[in-house]
Design a protein around this motif. Structure first.
Motif, short mmCIF file in Angstrom:
data_model
loop_
_atom_site.label_atom_id
_atom_site.label_comp_id
_atom_site.label_asym_id
_atom_site.label_seq_id
_atom_site.Cartn_x
_atom_site.Cartn_y
_atom_site.Cartn_z
N MET A 2 0.90 -1.05 -0.11
CA MET A 2 -0.12 -0.07 -0.13
C MET A 2 0.98 1.25 0.01
SD MET A 2 -2.79 -1.11 2.60
CE MET A 2 -4.05 0.16 2.63
N GLY A 3 0.34 2.37 -0.13
CA GLY A 3 0.79 3.69 -0.02
C GLY A 3 0.52 4.41 1.11
N LEU A 4 1.23 5.46 1.78
CA LEU A 4 0.89 6.13 2.83
C LEU A 4 0.94 7.43 2.86
CD1 LEU A 4 0.72 6.18 5.85
CD2 LEU A 4 2.96 5.78 6.29
N ASN A 5 0.05 8.48 3.18
CA ASN A 5 -0.01 9.72 3.47
C ASN A 5 0.27 9.84 4.82
OD1 ASN A 5 -2.01 12.48 2.47
ND2 ASN A 5 -0.58 12.30 3.88
N LEU A 6 1.31 10.32 5.45
CA LEU A 6 1.83 10.18 6.83
C LEU A 6 1.73 11.77 7.33
CD1 LEU A 6 2.66 8.56 9.43
CD2 LEU A 6 5.01 9.26 8.69
N GLU A 7 0.68 12.00 8.29
CA GLU A 7 0.81 13.48 8.67
C GLU A 7 1.77 13.52 9.98
OE1 GLU A 7 -2.18 16.76 11.06
OE2 GLU A 7 -3.01 15.23 9.64
N VAL A 27 4.56 12.92 3.01
CA VAL A 27 4.55 13.36 4.31
C VAL A 27 3.91 14.69 4.31
CG1 VAL A 27 5.83 14.05 6.34
CG2 VAL A 27 6.53 11.96 4.85
N ALA A 28 2.79 14.89 5.24
CA ALA A 28 2.34 16.19 5.57
C ALA A 28 2.16 16.72 6.78
CB ALA A 28 0.80 16.28 4.57
N SER A 29 1.69 18.11 6.97
CA SER A 29 1.72 18.41 8.16
C SER A 29 1.06 20.05 8.13
CB SER A 29 2.86 18.58 8.80
OG SER A 29 2.79 19.08 10.45
N TYR A 30 0.20 20.40 9.06
CA TYR A 30 -0.18 21.74 9.32
C TYR A 30 1.08 22.51 9.86
CZ TYR A 30 -5.03 20.02 9.55
OH TYR A 30 -6.05 19.49 9.27
N SER A 31 2.05 21.85 10.77
CA SER A 31 3.28 22.61 11.19
C SER A 31 4.16 22.76 10.06
CB SER A 31 3.87 21.78 12.29
OG SER A 31 5.05 22.29 12.63
N SER A 80 4.11 17.84 1.65
CA SER A 80 2.64 18.70 1.24
C SER A 80 2.33 19.39 2.58
CB SER A 80 1.64 17.68 0.85
OG SER A 80 0.45 18.28 0.21
N ILE A 81 1.88 20.60 2.14
CA ILE A 81 1.52 21.58 3.43
C ILE A 81 -0.13 21.32 3.70
CG2 ILE A 81 1.42 23.79 4.04
CD1 ILE A 81 3.83 24.59 2.14
N ILE A 82 -0.47 21.09 4.77
CA ILE A 82 -1.77 20.90 5.14
C ILE A 82 -2.42 22.35 5.48
CG2 ILE A 82 -3.84 20.02 6.44
CD1 ILE A 82 -1.92 17.79 6.88
N TYR A 83 -3.62 23.03 5.09
CA TYR A 83 -4.00 24.06 5.47
C TYR A 83 -5.49 23.86 6.10
CZ TYR A 83 -0.23 26.69 3.13
OH TYR A 83 0.74 27.28 2.45
N ASP A 84 -5.89 24.07 7.24
CA ASP A 84 -6.99 24.02 8.02
C ASP A 84 -8.29 24.85 7.33
OD1 ASP A 84 -8.90 22.88 9.47
OD2 ASP A 84 -8.13 23.76 11.42
N GLU A 85 -7.67 26.07 7.71
CA GLU A 85 -8.86 27.15 7.21
C GLU A 85 -8.65 27.49 5.60
OE1 GLU A 85 -11.43 27.72 9.07
OE2 GLU A 85 -10.89 26.86 10.71
N GLU A 106 7.79 27.21 -1.39
CA GLU A 106 9.19 27.52 -1.69
C GLU A 106 10.12 27.12 -0.34
OE1 GLU A 106 10.45 30.69 -3.75
OE2 GLU A 106 9.45 30.20 -5.46
N ARG A 107 9.66 27.43 0.70
CA ARG A 107 10.31 27.42 1.99
C ARG A 107 10.50 25.59 2.33
NH1 ARG A 107 8.99 27.07 7.81
NH2 ARG A 107 10.66 27.63 9.18
N VAL A 108 9.59 24.84 2.11
CA VAL A 108 9.99 23.50 2.31
C VAL A 108 10.06 22.89 1.09
CG1 VAL A 108 8.67 23.84 4.42
CG2 VAL A 108 7.40 22.97 2.55
N ASN A 109 9.95 23.27 -0.05
CA ASN A 109 10.09 22.65 -1.26
C ASN A 109 9.10 21.19 -1.46
OD1 ASN A 109 10.81 21.97 -3.88
ND2 ASN A 109 12.69 20.66 -3.16
N ALA A 110 7.92 21.96 -1.30
CA ALA A 110 6.67 20.83 -1.15
C ALA A 110 6.18 20.73 -2.55
CB ALA A 110 5.40 21.77 -0.59
N VAL A 111 5.74 19.39 -2.71
CA VAL A 111 5.33 19.00 -3.78
C VAL A 111 3.78 18.96 -4.06
CG1 VAL A 111 7.12 17.33 -4.10
CG2 VAL A 111 5.14 16.56 -2.99
N GLY A 112 3.08 19.50 -3.11
CA GLY A 112 1.72 19.39 -3.03
C GLY A 112 0.90 20.32 -1.93
#
Length: 275
Positions: free
Chosen positions: A106-111, A141-145, A162-167, A178-184
């Motif tokens: 399987m694959g994993l989206n880890l927060e 790997v994703a996080s609000y932080s 990947s960066i998580i946004y709540d609101e 750009e700061r974290v070189n995110a892919v999503g």
């Protein structure tokens, strides 16, 4: 990396207690190829799969994770709150979850779950080295932080983040990427708008929306470029024909693996516009 259209939230949390081995296996049995799980650290530094800061909601205990060792945390029943049939479920370590996900192909989206007053740097330091060489191209790997993500990027330059946004997704999202070189970007689908969606997709980024349990209401967003949705009950989507492609075969490419500020010139233009 291929990202599937459907990801099971905290494992298949509509059919098994969330963030447990049972929930991972339930997703696999239902044919769901990826799961989303939360990780945070116990007092002894062990990364475990758990969402809340405390044990109260999903176990027969009330302690804070920050006060428990792994030995202490294992004493709690983390399944009976969902159904007595899961009374043998115990809190799962990250290493155990990775092993099971790998076994099930399987694959994993880890927060990276940073609860109040917890240290995002310590969490990244404990988690990221354990991910090295795991799951090949089936890990996001994703996080609000953003502090946790920034530390993760320092530890592993190739790890898909990947960066998580709540609101609402802020107008400064280009800086964050750009700061974290995110892919999503992970966005709450009730707070995203069509213009932002277009900008994010034009920048060559992957868009994951959460937590969608009403496929009919969400249907128009597929045509606006959503790559994947996180759902408590992914099989609900099979009741609706919302995309010409089959959900079984429909996959999206996760953002190009060059540095984000080089992917598409549009990101630079957006960056200047939002400054």
């Amino acid at each position: 990396m291929k990202l599937p259209a459907l990801i099971a939230h905290r494992g298949y949390s509509a059919r098994a207690p969330e963030n447990t081995l049972a929930a991972i296996r339930a997703a696999a049995e239902a044919g769901i190829r990826w799961v989303e799980l939360d990780v945070q650290c116990l007092a002894d530094g062990t990364p475990v799969i758990w969402h809340d800061a405390h044990m109260a909601r999903c176990s027969n205990g009330r302690a804070l994770l920050a006060h428990l060792t792994l030995e202490q945390a294992r004493r709690y029943d983390v399944g009976s709150w969902f159904d007595p049939a899961f009374s043998n479920e115990r809190i799962v370590t990250l290493d155990e979850a990775l092993k099971e996900i790998e076994r099930l192909d399987m694959g994993l989206n880890l927060e990276l779950k940073v609860c109040l007053a917890r240290d995002p740097i310590r969490l990244a330091n404990q988690v990221v080295p354990r991910l090295k060489g795991k799951l090949q191209d089936r890990l996001l790997v994703a996080s609000y932080s953003q502090d946790a993500l920034y530390q993760a990027r320092k530890l592993d330059h190739a790890l898909p983040l990947s960066i998580i946004y709540d609101e609402k997704v802020p107008r400064t999202w280009t800086w964050d990427v750009e700061r974290v070189n995110a892919v999503g970007v992970h966005a709450n689908w009730e707070h995203i708008n069509a213009e932002q969606m277009k900008e994010i997709k034009t920048a060559g980024l992957t868009m994951v929306c959460y937590t969608i349990n009403d496929p009919k209401a969400f249907a128009p967003w597929w045509k606006r470029g959503v790559d994947s949705v996180i759902s408590d009950d992914p099989l609900l989507f099979h009741q609706y024909d919302m995309d010409p492609e089959s959900f079984d075969s429909r996959e999206r490419e996760l953002g190009a693996r060059c540095p984000v500020n080089m992917r598409i010139p549009g990101l630079r233009r957006l960056f200047r516009r939002h400054r």
